[in-house]
Design a protein around this motif. Sequence first.
Motif, PDB file in Angstrom:
ATOM      1  N   ILE A 275     -45.690 -13.921  66.248  1.00  3.43           N
ATOM      2  CA  ILE A 275     -44.345 -14.846  65.845  1.00  3.43           C
ATOM      3  C   ILE A 275     -44.113 -15.647  67.314  1.00  3.43           C
ATOM      4  O   ILE A 275     -43.785 -16.695  67.280  1.00  3.43           O
ATOM      5  CB  ILE A 275     -43.261 -14.089  65.545  1.00  3.43           C
ATOM      6  N   ILE A 276     -44.234 -15.005  68.329  1.00  5.08           N
ATOM      7  CA  ILE A 276     -44.345 -15.699  69.730  1.00  5.08           C
ATOM      8  C   ILE A 276     -45.232 -16.933  69.525  1.00  5.08           C
ATOM      9  O   ILE A 276     -44.925 -18.005  69.893  1.00  5.08           O
ATOM     10  CB  ILE A 276     -44.371 -14.681  70.953  1.00  5.08           C
ATOM     11  N   GLY A 277     -46.417 -16.665  69.507  1.00 12.38           N
ATOM     12  CA  GLY A 277     -47.473 -17.599  69.349  1.00 12.38           C
ATOM     13  C   GLY A 277     -47.041 -18.689  68.374  1.00 12.38           C
ATOM     14  O   GLY A 277     -47.263 -19.981  68.699  1.00 12.38           O
ATOM     15  N   MET A 278     -46.602 -18.271  67.277  1.00 13.43           N
ATOM     16  CA  MET A 278     -46.165 -19.492  66.269  1.00 13.43           C
ATOM     17  C   MET A 278     -45.032 -20.048  66.636  1.00 13.43           C
ATOM     18  O   MET A 278     -44.844 -21.430  66.649  1.00 13.43           O
ATOM     19  CB  MET A 278     -45.727 -18.826  64.765  1.00 13.43           C
ATOM     20  N   GLY A 279     -43.841 -19.407  67.713  1.00 12.90           N
ATOM     21  CA  GLY A 279     -43.018 -20.207  68.261  1.00 12.90           C
ATOM     22  C   GLY A 279     -43.301 -21.177  69.143  1.00 12.90           C
ATOM     23  O   GLY A 279     -42.774 -22.265  69.330  1.00 12.90           O
ATOM     24  N   PHE A 280     -44.402 -21.153  69.819  1.00 12.78           N
ATOM     25  CA  PHE A 280     -45.177 -22.104  70.908  1.00 12.78           C
ATOM     26  C   PHE A 280     -45.276 -23.334  70.186  1.00 12.78           C
ATOM     27  O   PHE A 280     -45.280 -24.445  70.616  1.00 12.78           O
ATOM     28  CB  PHE A 280     -46.096 -21.531  71.658  1.00 12.78           C
ATOM     29  N   VAL A 281     -45.837 -22.892  68.949  1.00  6.19           N
ATOM     30  CA  VAL A 281     -46.624 -24.277  68.184  1.00  6.19           C
ATOM     31  C   VAL A 281     -45.446 -24.984  67.572  1.00  6.19           C
ATOM     32  O   VAL A 281     -45.362 -26.350  67.661  1.00  6.19           O
ATOM     33  CB  VAL A 281     -47.638 -23.442  67.015  1.00  6.19           C
ATOM     34  N   MET A 282     -44.566 -24.148  67.017  1.00  8.76           N
ATOM     35  CA  MET A 282     -43.292 -24.823  66.529  1.00  8.76           C
ATOM     36  C   MET A 282     -42.522 -25.731  67.755  1.00  8.76           C
ATOM     37  O   MET A 282     -42.027 -26.701  67.283  1.00  8.76           O
ATOM     38  CB  MET A 282     -42.071 -24.001  65.952  1.00  8.76           C
ATOM     39  N   LEU A 285     -44.215 -28.849  68.054  1.00 14.96           N
ATOM     40  CA  LEU A 285     -44.020 -29.899  66.933  1.00 14.96           C
ATOM     41  C   LEU A 285     -42.394 -30.505  67.144  1.00 14.96           C
ATOM     42  O   LEU A 285     -42.149 -31.216  65.970  1.00 14.96           O
ATOM     43  CB  LEU A 285     -44.251 -28.907  65.595  1.00 14.96           C
ATOM     44  N   GLY A 286     -41.661 -29.875  68.068  1.00 16.99           N
ATOM     45  CA  GLY A 286     -40.263 -30.684  68.024  1.00 16.99           C
ATOM     46  C   GLY A 286     -39.223 -29.642  67.575  1.00 16.99           C
ATOM     47  O   GLY A 286     -37.908 -30.288  67.461  1.00 16.99           O
ATOM     48  N   PHE A 287     -39.586 -28.534  67.073  1.00 21.00           N
ATOM     49  CA  PHE A 287     -38.467 -27.964  66.331  1.00 21.00           C
ATOM     50  C   PHE A 287     -37.833 -26.675  67.475  1.00 21.00           C
ATOM     51  O   PHE A 287     -38.721 -25.926  67.945  1.00 21.00           O
ATOM     52  CB  PHE A 287     -38.977 -27.064  65.282  1.00 21.00           C
ATOM     53  N   PRO A 288     -36.554 -26.418  67.696  1.00 17.96           N
ATOM     54  CA  PRO A 288     -35.974 -25.827  68.772  1.00 17.96           C
ATOM     55  C   PRO A 288     -36.260 -24.322  68.209  1.00 17.96           C
ATOM     56  O   PRO A 288     -36.431 -23.965  67.054  1.00 17.96           O
ATOM     57  CB  PRO A 288     -34.464 -26.303  68.849  1.00 17.96           C
ATOM     58  N   PRO A 289     -36.278 -23.279  69.054  1.00 19.48           N
ATOM     59  CA  PRO A 289     -36.248 -21.839  68.735  1.00 19.48           C
ATOM     60  C   PRO A 289     -35.233 -21.413  67.899  1.00 19.48           C
ATOM     61  O   PRO A 289     -35.484 -20.643  67.134  1.00 19.48           O
ATOM     62  CB  PRO A 289     -36.078 -21.054  70.299  1.00 19.48           C
ATOM     63  N   ILE A 290     -33.815 -21.971  67.995  1.00 25.21           N
ATOM     64  CA  ILE A 290     -32.910 -21.506  66.949  1.00 25.21           C
ATOM     65  C   ILE A 290     -33.364 -21.686  65.525  1.00 25.21           C
ATOM     66  O   ILE A 290     -33.011 -21.100  64.580  1.00 25.21           O
ATOM     67  CB  ILE A 290     -31.545 -22.186  67.472  1.00 25.21           C
ATOM     68  N   ALA A 291     -33.933 -23.018  65.377  1.00 26.97           N
ATOM     69  CA  ALA A 291     -34.161 -23.113  63.917  1.00 26.97           C
ATOM     70  C   ALA A 291     -35.198 -22.345  63.674  1.00 26.97           C
ATOM     71  O   ALA A 291     -35.420 -21.725  62.514  1.00 26.97           O
ATOM     72  CB  ALA A 291     -34.867 -24.501  63.912  1.00 26.97           C
ATOM     73  N   VAL A 292     -36.276 -21.777  64.648  1.00 25.35           N
ATOM     74  CA  VAL A 292     -37.145 -20.947  63.838  1.00 25.35           C
ATOM     75  C   VAL A 292     -36.821 -19.616  63.624  1.00 25.35           C
ATOM     76  O   VAL A 292     -37.101 -18.716  62.747  1.00 25.35           O
ATOM     77  CB  VAL A 292     -38.471 -20.800  65.039  1.00 25.35           C
ATOM     78  N   ALA A 293     -35.836 -19.118  64.503  1.00 28.28           N
ATOM     79  CA  ALA A 293     -35.037 -17.922  64.302  1.00 28.28           C
ATOM     80  C   ALA A 293     -34.445 -17.917  62.972  1.00 28.28           C
ATOM     81  O   ALA A 293     -34.316 -16.852  62.149  1.00 28.28           O
ATOM     82  CB  ALA A 293     -34.123 -17.576  65.623  1.00 28.28           C
ATOM     83  N   ASN A 294     -33.503 -18.957  62.760  1.00 23.64           N
ATOM     84  CA  ASN A 294     -33.001 -18.979  61.370  1.00 23.64           C
ATOM     85  C   ASN A 294     -33.692 -18.961  60.172  1.00 23.64           C
ATOM     86  O   ASN A 294     -33.398 -18.400  59.307  1.00 23.64           O
ATOM     87  CB  ASN A 294     -32.076 -20.329  61.318  1.00 23.64           C
ATOM     88  N   GLN A 295     -35.019 -19.606  60.371  1.00 22.07           N
ATOM     89  CA  GLN A 295     -35.946 -19.478  59.189  1.00 22.07           C
ATOM     90  C   GLN A 295     -36.430 -18.096  58.897  1.00 22.07           C
ATOM     91  O   GLN A 295     -36.576 -17.360  57.884  1.00 22.07           O
ATOM     92  CB  GLN A 295     -37.246 -20.498  59.350  1.00 22.07           C
ATOM     93  N   LEU A 296     -36.803 -17.457  60.081  1.00 21.50           N
ATOM     94  CA  LEU A 296     -37.113 -16.030  60.088  1.00 21.50           C
ATOM     95  C   LEU A 296     -36.111 -15.046  59.551  1.00 21.50           C
ATOM     96  O   LEU A 296     -36.207 -14.223  58.796  1.00 21.50           O
ATOM     97  CB  LEU A 296     -37.722 -15.588  61.420  1.00 21.50           C
TER      98      LEU A 296
END
Length: 368
Positions: A275-282, A285-296
Amino acid sequence: MSADPFQAETQAGRLLLRFSGPLDTAAAVRHWEEAHRKARGAGAVTLDASGVTALDSGGAALLVSLAGPEAEWHEPTDATARGVLDRFRSGLGPPAAPQRHHHRHFRPITALGAWTVGRFRLLLARLDFFGEAAVTTAGLTAKPWQLRWSEVLRHLDEAGTRAFGLCLLIGTLFGVILAFQSSVPMRQFGAEIFIPQLVGISVTRELGPLLAGVVLAGRTGSSYAAELGTMRVNEEVDALRTMGLDPMAWLLVPRIVASTLVMPALSMVMNISAIIGMGFVMAGLGFPPIAVANQLEQWLSLGDLAGGLGKSAIFGLAIGYVGCRCGLNAGAGPRAVGDAATGAVVGGIISLVLLDGIFAVLFFRLGW
Protein backbone atom coordinates in the motif's frame (compact mmCIF):
# COMPACT_ATOMS: atom_id res chain seq x y z
CA MET A 1 53.29 -72.70 22.23
CA SER A 2 53.55 -76.55 21.92
CA ALA A 3 57.03 -77.82 21.09
CA ASP A 4 55.81 -80.36 18.45
CA PRO A 5 52.20 -79.93 17.29
CA PHE A 6 52.59 -82.80 14.75
CA GLN A 7 52.75 -86.55 15.47
CA ALA A 8 52.51 -89.47 13.03
CA GLU A 9 51.94 -93.10 14.03
CA THR A 10 50.42 -96.26 12.56
CA GLN A 11 47.39 -97.90 14.23
CA ALA A 12 45.71 -101.02 12.80
CA GLY A 13 47.14 -100.45 9.34
CA ARG A 14 46.03 -96.80 9.22
CA LEU A 15 48.31 -93.82 9.38
CA LEU A 16 47.28 -91.43 12.14
CA LEU A 17 48.34 -87.84 11.62
CA ARG A 18 47.66 -85.90 14.82
CA PHE A 19 47.90 -82.13 15.18
CA SER A 20 47.58 -80.34 18.49
CA GLY A 21 48.08 -76.91 19.97
CA PRO A 22 48.37 -73.79 17.82
CA LEU A 23 48.85 -74.66 14.16
CA ASP A 24 50.04 -71.45 12.52
CA THR A 25 51.86 -70.79 9.26
CA ALA A 26 55.29 -71.33 10.77
CA ALA A 27 54.32 -74.77 12.13
CA ALA A 28 52.69 -75.69 8.82
CA VAL A 29 55.88 -74.83 6.92
CA ARG A 30 57.99 -76.96 9.29
CA HIS A 31 55.84 -80.10 8.95
CA TRP A 32 54.48 -79.70 5.39
CA GLU A 33 56.99 -81.95 3.62
CA GLU A 34 57.06 -84.60 6.36
CA ALA A 35 53.28 -84.84 6.66
CA HIS A 36 52.71 -85.12 2.91
CA ARG A 37 55.51 -87.67 2.47
CA LYS A 38 53.99 -89.95 5.09
CA ALA A 39 50.46 -89.44 3.74
CA ARG A 40 51.60 -90.46 0.22
CA GLY A 41 53.15 -93.67 1.49
CA ALA A 42 50.09 -94.80 3.48
CA GLY A 43 46.99 -96.46 2.13
CA ALA A 44 44.52 -95.20 4.69
CA VAL A 45 44.92 -91.96 6.61
CA THR A 46 43.21 -90.67 9.73
CA LEU A 47 43.59 -86.94 10.25
CA ASP A 48 43.09 -85.94 13.88
CA ALA A 49 42.94 -82.16 14.39
CA SER A 50 40.71 -82.23 17.46
CA GLY A 51 43.54 -80.94 19.64
CA VAL A 52 44.21 -77.82 17.56
CA THR A 53 43.60 -74.74 19.73
CA ALA A 54 44.51 -72.00 17.25
CA LEU A 55 44.53 -71.94 13.48
CA ASP A 56 45.38 -69.51 10.71
CA SER A 57 45.18 -69.74 6.93
CA GLY A 58 48.55 -71.53 6.63
CA GLY A 59 47.55 -74.24 9.11
CA ALA A 60 44.14 -74.59 7.45
CA ALA A 61 45.88 -75.06 4.08
CA LEU A 62 47.97 -77.90 5.54
CA LEU A 63 44.93 -79.70 6.98
CA VAL A 64 42.86 -79.35 3.79
CA SER A 65 45.73 -80.56 1.60
CA LEU A 66 46.16 -83.68 3.76
CA ALA A 67 42.46 -84.56 3.79
CA GLY A 68 41.98 -86.83 0.81
CA PRO A 69 38.64 -88.22 -0.35
CA GLU A 70 39.08 -91.38 1.76
CA ALA A 71 40.69 -89.78 4.82
CA GLU A 72 38.96 -89.98 8.18
CA TRP A 73 38.47 -86.53 9.75
CA HIS A 74 38.50 -85.39 13.35
CA GLU A 75 37.94 -81.65 13.07
CA PRO A 76 39.10 -79.11 15.68
CA THR A 77 36.87 -78.87 18.72
CA ASP A 78 37.83 -75.25 19.30
CA ALA A 79 35.09 -73.03 17.84
CA THR A 80 37.48 -70.34 16.58
CA ALA A 81 39.78 -72.82 14.86
CA ARG A 82 36.81 -74.62 13.31
CA GLY A 83 35.46 -71.30 12.01
CA VAL A 84 38.80 -70.51 10.32
CA LEU A 85 38.80 -73.96 8.72
CA ASP A 86 35.22 -73.55 7.44
CA ARG A 87 35.98 -70.13 5.95
CA PHE A 88 39.07 -71.54 4.25
CA ARG A 89 37.05 -74.37 2.74
CA SER A 90 34.36 -72.01 1.47
CA GLY A 91 37.04 -69.91 -0.19
CA LEU A 92 38.21 -72.94 -2.16
CA GLY A 93 34.71 -73.53 -3.57
CA PRO A 94 33.90 -73.04 -7.25
CA PRO A 95 33.42 -69.43 -8.36
CA ALA A 96 29.91 -68.15 -8.52
CA ALA A 97 28.34 -68.29 -11.93
CA PRO A 98 28.09 -64.87 -13.55
CA GLN A 99 24.62 -63.40 -13.47
CA ARG A 100 22.96 -63.21 -16.80
CA HIS A 101 21.12 -60.02 -17.44
CA HIS A 102 17.93 -60.99 -19.15
CA HIS A 103 16.41 -58.47 -21.48
CA ARG A 104 13.33 -56.95 -19.95
CA HIS A 105 10.44 -56.73 -22.29
CA PHE A 106 8.31 -53.63 -22.01
CA ARG A 107 4.97 -54.50 -20.51
CA PRO A 108 2.75 -51.41 -20.22
CA ILE A 109 0.24 -53.05 -17.88
CA THR A 110 2.99 -54.24 -15.52
CA ALA A 111 4.68 -50.84 -15.53
CA LEU A 112 1.39 -49.08 -14.89
CA GLY A 113 0.60 -51.44 -12.02
CA ALA A 114 4.04 -50.96 -10.45
CA TRP A 115 3.69 -47.17 -10.71
CA THR A 116 0.21 -47.27 -9.17
CA VAL A 117 1.34 -49.45 -6.26
CA GLY A 118 4.33 -47.19 -5.66
CA ARG A 119 2.16 -44.04 -5.62
CA PHE A 120 -0.29 -45.73 -3.27
CA ARG A 121 2.47 -46.74 -0.84
CA LEU A 122 3.90 -43.22 -0.96
CA LEU A 123 0.45 -41.83 -0.17
CA LEU A 124 0.08 -44.20 2.78
CA ALA A 125 3.50 -43.17 4.10
CA ARG A 126 2.58 -39.49 3.86
CA LEU A 127 -0.77 -40.09 5.56
CA ASP A 128 1.02 -41.99 8.32
CA PHE A 129 3.44 -39.09 8.81
CA PHE A 130 0.59 -36.56 8.78
CA GLY A 131 -1.37 -38.56 11.36
CA GLU A 132 1.63 -38.87 13.66
CA ALA A 133 2.36 -35.15 13.36
CA ALA A 134 -1.28 -34.24 14.01
CA VAL A 135 -1.53 -36.45 17.10
CA THR A 136 1.74 -35.11 18.52
CA THR A 137 0.74 -31.50 17.86
CA ALA A 138 -2.68 -32.02 19.44
CA GLY A 139 -1.07 -33.61 22.50
CA LEU A 140 1.31 -30.69 22.96
CA THR A 141 -1.52 -28.20 22.38
CA ALA A 142 -3.34 -29.74 25.35
CA LYS A 143 -0.11 -29.48 27.39
CA PRO A 144 1.57 -26.26 26.19
CA TRP A 145 4.04 -26.21 29.05
CA GLN A 146 5.75 -29.27 27.51
CA LEU A 147 6.47 -27.39 24.29
CA ARG A 148 10.03 -26.17 23.76
CA TRP A 149 9.23 -22.46 23.75
CA SER A 150 12.88 -21.47 23.47
CA GLU A 151 13.01 -23.28 20.12
CA VAL A 152 9.74 -21.64 19.07
CA LEU A 153 11.20 -18.19 19.80
CA ARG A 154 14.39 -19.01 17.91
CA HIS A 155 12.44 -20.08 14.83
CA LEU A 156 10.16 -17.05 15.14
CA ASP A 157 13.24 -14.85 14.93
CA GLU A 158 14.75 -16.75 12.01
CA ALA A 159 11.51 -17.08 10.02
CA GLY A 160 9.91 -13.75 10.95
CA THR A 161 12.19 -10.98 12.14
CA ARG A 162 14.94 -11.72 9.64
CA ALA A 163 12.41 -11.87 6.77
CA PHE A 164 10.83 -8.46 7.42
CA GLY A 165 13.35 -6.63 5.23
CA LEU A 166 12.74 -8.95 2.28
CA CYS A 167 8.96 -8.65 2.69
CA LEU A 168 9.21 -4.85 2.83
CA LEU A 169 11.24 -4.76 -0.37
CA ILE A 170 9.04 -7.21 -2.28
CA GLY A 171 5.81 -5.62 -1.04
CA THR A 172 6.85 -2.10 -1.92
CA LEU A 173 8.04 -3.07 -5.39
CA PHE A 174 4.95 -5.13 -6.00
CA GLY A 175 2.68 -2.27 -4.93
CA VAL A 176 4.52 0.08 -7.29
CA ILE A 177 4.31 -2.38 -10.20
CA LEU A 178 0.65 -3.19 -9.61
CA ALA A 179 -0.30 0.49 -9.36
CA PHE A 180 1.59 1.42 -12.50
CA GLN A 181 0.11 -1.47 -14.49
CA SER A 182 -3.39 -0.62 -13.25
CA SER A 183 -3.03 3.04 -14.16
CA VAL A 184 -2.65 2.27 -17.87
CA PRO A 185 -6.20 0.91 -18.47
CA MET A 186 -7.73 3.09 -15.73
CA ARG A 187 -6.45 6.25 -17.45
CA GLN A 188 -8.53 5.48 -20.55
CA PHE A 189 -11.70 5.83 -18.52
CA GLY A 190 -10.54 8.54 -16.13
CA ALA A 191 -10.79 6.09 -13.21
CA GLU A 192 -7.28 6.38 -11.77
CA ILE A 193 -8.81 7.27 -8.40
CA PHE A 194 -9.94 3.66 -8.08
CA ILE A 195 -6.37 2.27 -8.16
CA PRO A 196 -6.15 2.25 -4.30
CA GLN A 197 -9.33 0.17 -4.19
CA LEU A 198 -7.95 -2.34 -6.70
CA VAL A 199 -4.53 -2.62 -5.09
CA GLY A 200 -5.82 -2.63 -1.51
CA ILE A 201 -8.39 -5.40 -1.97
CA SER A 202 -6.19 -7.58 -4.17
CA VAL A 203 -3.21 -7.31 -1.82
CA THR A 204 -5.03 -7.86 1.48
CA ARG A 205 -7.21 -10.70 0.23
CA GLU A 206 -4.91 -12.60 -2.15
CA LEU A 207 -1.53 -11.29 -3.14
CA GLY A 208 -0.18 -10.32 0.29
CA PRO A 209 -0.64 -13.77 1.89
CA LEU A 210 0.46 -15.50 -1.31
CA LEU A 211 3.68 -13.50 -1.68
CA ALA A 212 4.46 -13.86 2.02
CA GLY A 213 3.92 -17.61 1.65
CA VAL A 214 6.37 -17.76 -1.26
CA VAL A 215 8.95 -15.91 0.84
CA LEU A 216 8.36 -18.27 3.77
CA ALA A 217 8.61 -21.35 1.54
CA GLY A 218 11.84 -20.14 -0.07
CA ARG A 219 13.55 -19.08 3.15
CA THR A 220 12.09 -21.07 6.02
CA GLY A 221 10.71 -24.19 4.31
CA SER A 222 14.02 -24.94 2.65
CA SER A 223 15.86 -24.13 5.90
CA TYR A 224 13.70 -26.60 7.84
CA ALA A 225 14.29 -29.30 5.24
CA ALA A 226 18.04 -28.72 5.05
CA GLU A 227 18.50 -28.63 8.83
CA LEU A 228 16.40 -31.72 9.53
CA GLY A 229 17.81 -33.51 6.48
CA THR A 230 21.34 -32.97 7.78
CA MET A 231 20.29 -34.34 11.16
CA ARG A 232 18.75 -37.35 9.42
CA VAL A 233 21.88 -38.03 7.36
CA ASN A 234 24.06 -37.70 10.49
CA GLU A 235 21.71 -40.12 12.33
CA GLU A 236 20.89 -37.50 14.97
CA VAL A 237 17.16 -38.22 14.56
CA ASP A 238 17.79 -41.91 15.26
CA ALA A 239 19.86 -40.89 18.29
CA LEU A 240 16.87 -38.98 19.67
CA ARG A 241 14.71 -42.09 19.32
CA THR A 242 17.40 -44.14 21.03
CA MET A 243 17.37 -41.73 23.97
CA GLY A 244 13.59 -42.09 24.24
CA LEU A 245 12.76 -38.65 22.79
CA ASP A 246 10.03 -38.18 20.19
CA PRO A 247 11.49 -36.42 17.09
CA MET A 248 8.02 -35.12 16.24
CA ALA A 249 7.66 -33.29 19.55
CA TRP A 250 11.33 -32.34 19.72
CA LEU A 251 11.93 -31.12 16.16
CA LEU A 252 8.70 -30.80 14.17
CA VAL A 253 6.16 -29.13 16.47
CA PRO A 254 8.27 -26.04 17.42
CA ARG A 255 8.94 -25.32 13.75
CA ILE A 256 5.31 -25.73 12.72
CA VAL A 257 4.11 -23.50 15.57
CA ALA A 258 6.66 -20.83 14.61
CA SER A 259 5.75 -20.86 10.91
CA THR A 260 2.04 -20.70 11.73
CA LEU A 261 2.45 -17.74 14.07
CA VAL A 262 4.83 -15.79 11.86
CA MET A 263 2.88 -15.94 8.61
CA PRO A 264 0.16 -13.39 9.57
CA ALA A 265 2.90 -10.94 10.60
CA LEU A 266 4.74 -11.40 7.29
CA SER A 267 1.47 -11.03 5.41
CA MET A 268 0.69 -7.80 7.29
CA VAL A 269 4.14 -6.41 6.49
CA MET A 270 3.60 -7.32 2.83
CA ASN A 271 0.19 -5.60 2.81
CA ILE A 272 1.42 -2.37 4.41
CA SER A 273 4.51 -2.11 2.19
CA ALA A 274 2.45 -2.75 -0.97
CA ILE A 275 0.00 0.00 0.00
CA ILE A 276 2.90 2.37 0.70
CA GLY A 277 4.39 1.59 -2.72
CA MET A 278 1.00 2.19 -4.31
CA GLY A 279 0.80 5.53 -2.42
CA PHE A 280 4.06 6.67 -4.04
CA VAL A 281 2.66 5.95 -7.47
CA MET A 282 -0.60 7.77 -6.68
CA ALA A 283 1.39 10.77 -5.46
CA GLY A 284 3.28 10.76 -8.74
CA LEU A 285 -0.04 10.73 -10.62
CA GLY A 286 -1.17 13.82 -8.72
CA PHE A 287 -3.42 12.32 -6.05
CA PRO A 288 -2.85 13.49 -2.47
CA PRO A 289 -2.46 10.95 0.37
CA ILE A 290 -5.83 11.93 1.84
CA ALA A 291 -7.60 10.83 -1.35
CA VAL A 292 -5.81 7.47 -1.27
CA ALA A 293 -6.70 7.03 2.41
CA ASN A 294 -10.37 7.83 1.73
CA GLN A 295 -10.55 5.27 -1.03
CA LEU A 296 -9.00 2.58 1.18
CA GLU A 297 -11.31 3.45 4.07
CA GLN A 298 -14.36 3.38 1.83
CA TRP A 299 -13.72 0.12 0.00
CA LEU A 300 -11.38 -1.91 2.23
CA SER A 301 -13.19 -3.69 5.08
CA LEU A 302 -11.94 -5.42 8.17
CA GLY A 303 -13.28 -8.70 6.82
CA ASP A 304 -10.92 -8.50 3.84
CA LEU A 305 -7.95 -8.07 6.16
CA ALA A 306 -9.11 -10.76 8.59
CA GLY A 307 -9.73 -13.24 5.78
CA GLY A 308 -6.27 -12.70 4.36
CA LEU A 309 -4.54 -12.99 7.73
CA GLY A 310 -6.48 -16.12 8.68
CA LYS A 311 -5.65 -17.68 5.34
CA SER A 312 -1.98 -16.82 5.78
CA ALA A 313 -1.86 -18.72 9.10
CA ILE A 314 -3.03 -21.87 7.29
CA PHE A 315 -0.39 -21.22 4.64
CA GLY A 316 2.27 -21.06 7.35
CA LEU A 317 1.07 -24.32 8.86
CA ALA A 318 1.26 -26.07 5.48
CA ILE A 319 4.71 -24.68 4.65
CA GLY A 320 6.13 -25.68 8.02
CA TYR A 321 4.67 -29.17 7.73
CA VAL A 322 5.97 -29.73 4.19
CA GLY A 323 9.45 -28.50 5.11
CA CYS A 324 9.69 -30.71 8.18
CA ARG A 325 8.33 -33.74 6.33
CA CYS A 326 10.86 -33.38 3.52
CA GLY A 327 13.67 -33.02 6.06
CA LEU A 328 12.70 -35.93 8.31
CA ASN A 329 12.12 -38.21 5.29
CA ALA A 330 15.43 -37.34 3.63
CA GLY A 331 17.39 -40.28 2.30
CA ALA A 332 21.06 -41.09 2.59
CA GLY A 333 23.96 -39.80 0.55
CA PRO A 334 25.41 -36.44 -0.42
CA ARG A 335 22.37 -35.38 -2.47
CA ALA A 336 19.81 -36.07 0.27
CA VAL A 337 19.91 -32.62 1.86
CA GLY A 338 19.69 -30.80 -1.47
CA ASP A 339 16.80 -32.97 -2.63
CA ALA A 340 14.99 -32.37 0.66
CA ALA A 341 15.38 -28.58 0.38
CA THR A 342 14.19 -28.61 -3.24
CA GLY A 343 11.20 -30.76 -2.35
CA ALA A 344 10.31 -28.43 0.52
CA VAL A 345 10.26 -25.34 -1.72
CA VAL A 346 8.34 -27.02 -4.54
CA GLY A 347 5.90 -28.73 -2.18
CA GLY A 348 5.37 -25.55 -0.19
CA ILE A 349 4.53 -23.47 -3.27
CA ILE A 350 2.20 -26.15 -4.63
CA SER A 351 0.40 -26.37 -1.31
CA LEU A 352 0.07 -22.57 -1.30
CA VAL A 353 -1.60 -22.55 -4.70
CA LEU A 354 -3.93 -25.44 -3.84
CA LEU A 355 -4.98 -23.92 -0.52
CA ASP A 356 -5.46 -20.50 -2.09
CA GLY A 357 -7.76 -22.01 -4.70
CA ILE A 358 -9.76 -23.80 -2.00
CA PHE A 359 -10.11 -20.58 -0.01
CA ALA A 360 -11.16 -18.66 -3.14
CA VAL A 361 -14.00 -21.11 -3.80
CA LEU A 362 -14.96 -21.15 -0.12
CA PHE A 363 -15.04 -17.35 0.17
CA PHE A 364 -17.07 -17.12 -3.03
CA ARG A 365 -19.64 -19.59 -1.73
CA LEU A 366 -19.85 -17.78 1.58
CA GLY A 367 -20.26 -14.42 -0.19
CA TRP A 368 -17.22 -13.03 1.61
